[in-house]
Design a protein around this motif. Structure first.
Motif, PDB file in Angstrom:
ATOM      1  N   LEU A  23     -10.919   8.504  -4.835  1.00 14.69           N
ATOM      2  CA  LEU A  23     -10.621   8.414  -2.825  1.00 14.69           C
ATOM      3  C   LEU A  23     -11.585   9.426  -2.310  1.00 14.69           C
ATOM      4  CD1 LEU A  23      -6.793   9.458  -4.229  1.00 14.69           C
ATOM      5  CD2 LEU A  23      -8.175   7.139  -3.023  1.00 14.69           C
ATOM      6  N   GLU A  24     -11.295   8.867  -1.153  1.00 16.11           N
ATOM      7  CA  GLU A  24     -12.613   9.700   0.028  1.00 16.11           C
ATOM      8  C   GLU A  24     -12.121  10.596   0.327  1.00 16.11           C
ATOM      9  OE1 GLU A  24     -12.009   5.985   2.637  1.00 16.11           O
ATOM     10  OE2 GLU A  24     -14.086   4.951   1.985  1.00 16.11           O
ATOM     11  N   GLN A  31     -17.355   9.949  -1.340  1.00 15.90           N
ATOM     12  CA  GLN A  31     -15.904   9.414  -2.222  1.00 15.90           C
ATOM     13  C   GLN A  31     -16.476  10.698  -3.632  1.00 15.90           C
ATOM     14  OE1 GLN A  31     -16.217   6.388  -4.469  1.00 15.90           O
ATOM     15  NE2 GLN A  31     -15.002   5.247  -2.449  1.00 15.90           N
ATOM     16  N   GLU A  58       0.922  -1.091   0.670  1.00 17.40           N
ATOM     17  CA  GLU A  58      -0.133   0.142  -0.064  1.00 17.40           C
ATOM     18  C   GLU A  58       0.579   0.893   0.092  1.00 17.40           C
ATOM     19  OE1 GLU A  58      -4.240  -0.742   2.066  1.00 17.40           O
ATOM     20  OE2 GLU A  58      -2.655  -0.103   3.350  1.00 17.40           O
ATOM     21  N   GLN A 109      -6.088   1.324  -8.601  1.00 19.69           N
ATOM     22  CA  GLN A 109      -6.794   2.480  -8.994  1.00 19.69           C
ATOM     23  C   GLN A 109      -6.868   3.688  -9.055  1.00 19.69           C
ATOM     24  OE1 GLN A 109      -9.984   1.078 -10.688  1.00 19.69           O
ATOM     25  NE2 GLN A 109      -9.771  -0.701  -9.553  1.00 19.69           N
ATOM     26  N   LEU A 110      -4.918   4.264  -8.999  1.00 17.74           N
ATOM     27  CA  LEU A 110      -4.521   5.313  -9.131  1.00 17.74           C
ATOM     28  C   LEU A 110      -3.484   5.286 -10.336  1.00 17.74           C
ATOM     29  CD1 LEU A 110      -2.665   5.648  -5.176  1.00 17.74           C
ATOM     30  CD2 LEU A 110      -4.859   6.477  -6.203  1.00 17.74           C
ATOM     31  N   GLN A 115      -4.755   8.616   3.434  1.00 14.64           N
ATOM     32  CA  GLN A 115      -5.660   8.082   3.595  1.00 14.64           C
ATOM     33  C   GLN A 115      -4.441   6.658   2.798  1.00 14.64           C
ATOM     34  OE1 GLN A 115      -9.122   7.896   0.538  1.00 14.64           O
ATOM     35  NE2 GLN A 115      -7.864   9.929   0.462  1.00 14.64           N
ATOM     36  N   THR A 116      -5.283   5.338   2.818  1.00 16.63           N
ATOM     37  CA  THR A 116      -3.863   4.017   2.323  1.00 16.63           C
ATOM     38  C   THR A 116      -4.617   4.365   0.832  1.00 16.63           C
ATOM     39  OG1 THR A 116      -4.689   2.572   3.811  1.00 16.63           O
ATOM     40  CG2 THR A 116      -3.091   3.089   5.297  1.00 16.63           C
ATOM     41  N   SER A 117      -3.916   3.389   0.117  1.00 14.90           N
ATOM     42  CA  SER A 117      -4.344   2.741  -1.101  1.00 14.90           C
ATOM     43  C   SER A 117      -3.218   2.035  -1.657  1.00 14.90           C
ATOM     44  CB  SER A 117      -4.200   3.610  -2.807  1.00 14.90           C
ATOM     45  OG  SER A 117      -4.954   3.327  -3.489  1.00 14.90           O
ATOM     46  N   ASN A 118      -3.921   0.781  -2.218  1.00 15.47           N
ATOM     47  CA  ASN A 118      -3.859  -0.269  -2.950  1.00 15.47           C
ATOM     48  C   ASN A 118      -2.451   0.289  -3.609  1.00 15.47           C
ATOM     49  OD1 ASN A 118      -5.259  -0.735  -4.800  1.00 15.47           O
ATOM     50  ND2 ASN A 118      -6.392  -2.743  -3.505  1.00 15.47           N
ATOM     51  N   GLY A 119      -3.134   1.058  -4.652  1.00 15.45           N
ATOM     52  CA  GLY A 119      -2.730   1.971  -5.326  1.00 15.45           C
ATOM     53  C   GLY A 119      -3.808   1.179  -7.210  1.00 15.45           C
ATOM     54  N   GLY A 130      -7.078   9.357  -8.213  1.00 15.50           N
ATOM     55  CA  GLY A 130      -7.837   8.653  -8.791  1.00 15.50           C
ATOM     56  C   GLY A 130      -9.365   9.034  -7.300  1.00 15.50           C
TER      57      GLY A 130
END
Lengths: 332, 332
Positions: free
Chosen positions: A94-95, A69, A34, A106-107, A100-104, A92
């Motif tokens: 996002l919230e 979002q 992440e 959808q970025l 925030q964290t993201s697994n990447g 992307g």
């Protein structure tokens, strides 16, 4: 601590500040794979109003007590994902959170050396894609035709008008103030403008501004302006149903004249879309929009509001037309 | 002498016999380059109602005191034109007269050894073309999708349903009597039928008949049935606006729920057409329809009324749904 904005209650009519609430939570830690993102720019858009309603649509509604979002440009401040490094900028869905964290997955990475970061939420983001792909794929404007645009000084509309001009069309815009009309013409190159707030007879006003009739109508507003346009539409006219902001806040099912006789009689096409429908054309579209920007064939307006806490108000202001061009909140 | 039928006055609401008048004139003599035609079959169609109104459309309105025109199959009884010989059969847009001359430019020869003459006004004429070209070009039905058809036991609708089945779709038809539903299913192979006259809740009835939602709606009627369909339409649904017979006889501008929010929200396409829009595809379409007829994949119904004098009544009866399939008047 980390501030977030949640949907407290579903709006009835125009959204109010009461529909939103602020919460504080622990700043999250990224897991393996992440990234930790720091929000830079938040896009607020009329279509978010639809997701605040509890009904079936192309995307699930926002849940009560959960974060809203929208399109966000963020900075990678910590990375445990090989595809991203600290200091990268990404965009992307996002919230509304400071961090925030993201697994990447959808970025998309964005390049701040090529255009200002905020442009990736406007002309080089979903806004530009919406204008470009809707106008060209559904509207199919031909040289010499008349393209009418409602919400013409808004984020999407101002780009639609410029692309219509690039394609050799006459561009006529509808907006809600004389200042907006001036900007439309002077900055974005529209040929004619109609102020719907001071015009008592829209049907007649469109007739005068479009003496050869309307071939393509890029509709951001719906309602009576759509009716007035259909009264002036040419045979084989195309209506791009991009939005219906004039109806989003109605409490009752709105009614109006039936459109199907006009559709039949004049072989009209009316087509709605979301930008995702044309997903396979994103790359080509962004490349073309970027090229036009570089060549100064395209310009854009932004209304930038400062501060995370002002996100709900900036969103609400959209419905009073307080923005010129893309409404964006600068968070950090 | 030669009998003709003229438009005496423009109908208000449903046409009545008073709107028409019979006149006698000399039987014409063909000039050099012309043929003398004897009317065999006259097609009466709902769209003629539109031409009786004095308003701008894709085709000029009928003039008061002038003969009505529609699709006619005629016999060449005298020829001074090298392209035609005595005994040939032709079809074209001709006047409601027992005899008339033509320069032959707009006439198509028809072959009575391949199909009965009346079929050239139905499945092998504008009716078949309307069904085929509208469904395939605008509706783009895909295997496994659900195609809903209103006016489903009518001339166009019954062919649409059969083509939908040929294309591997589920075909659901809406009609106005249980006998029509039986014919639709037994003769034309529709999977389901809805009697709109005995159904109090069309929205619910469509939901039950189309449990996977409606992907393509071939609309001959407009109005509330269109609204009920849109309530059941799938994302990316396509509406072929072929006609709006439920609205043609209204005296006031009809109103209804606004459609643009559904169009936007579900990426719907609604498109009107006249068959001429697809002129360059006529040959291919007629060839395909003829092949399906030969292979017994396609069948059709006709309601044949006898006698020139009954043309106005046959036309009026369309609006009460007295026809099953194509309504045709046999004149000689």
């Amino acid at each position: 601590m980390n501030k977030t904005i949640i949907l407290k209650s579903r709006p009835k009519g125009i959204p109010t500040l009461d529909n939103f609430d602020f919460k504080e939570e622990e700043k999250p830690d990224p897991n393996e794979g992440e990234v930790l993102l720091k929000t830079k720019y938040v896009s607020v858009d009329p279509y978010l109003r639809g997701r605040m309603r509890d009904e079936e649509s192309y995307i699930e509604p926002f849940e009560i007590d959960k974060p809203i979002q929208s399109g966000i440009v963020a900075e990678v401040v910590e990375s445990k994902n090989d595809s991203f490094k600290k200091g990268d900028y990404v965009s992307g869905m996002l919230e509304w959170k400071e961090f925030q964290t993201s697994n990447g997955k959808q970025l998309q990475k964005v390049d701040e050396t090529k255009a200002p970061l905020s442009a990736y939420q406007g002309v080089l983001g979903l806004t530009g894609l919406t204008a470009y792909l809707g106008l060209l794929n559904i509207g199919e404007p031909k040289e010499g035709e008349t393209v009418l645009v409602s919400g013409a000084s808004g984020a999407v509309g101002s780009i639609v008008g410029q692309i219509a001009k690039i394609k050799g069309c006459k561009a006529v815009g509808i907006a809600g103030s004389d200042e907006k009309l001036t900007t439309m013409k002077e900055k974005f190159g529209f040929d004619e403008g109609i102020n719907y707030k001071t015009t008592s007879d829209m049907k007649q006003a469109i007739k005068e501004a479009c003496p050869n009739g309307v071939d393509v109508y890029f509709d951001n507003v719906g309602g009576e302006i759509l009716d007035a346009t259909l009264a002036n539409i040419n045979r084989h006219g195309r209506v791009i149903n991009c939005g219906a902001i004039s109806l989003y806040n109605k409490k009752e099912q709105p009614t109006g004249p039936r459109l199907e006789t006009t559709i039949v009689k004049k072989s009209i096409k009316m087509q709605g879309f979301i930008v995702r429908d044309f997903g396979e054309k994103f790359e080509e579209a962004i490349a073309q929009l970027g090229k036009w920007l570089e060549e100064d064939k395209l310009t854009y307006s932004e209304t930038i509001v400062e501060g995370f806490d002002n996100i709900p108000k900036a969103f609400i202001d959209l419905f009073e037309g307080k923005n010129e061009g893309k409404m964006i909140v600068k968070v950090s």
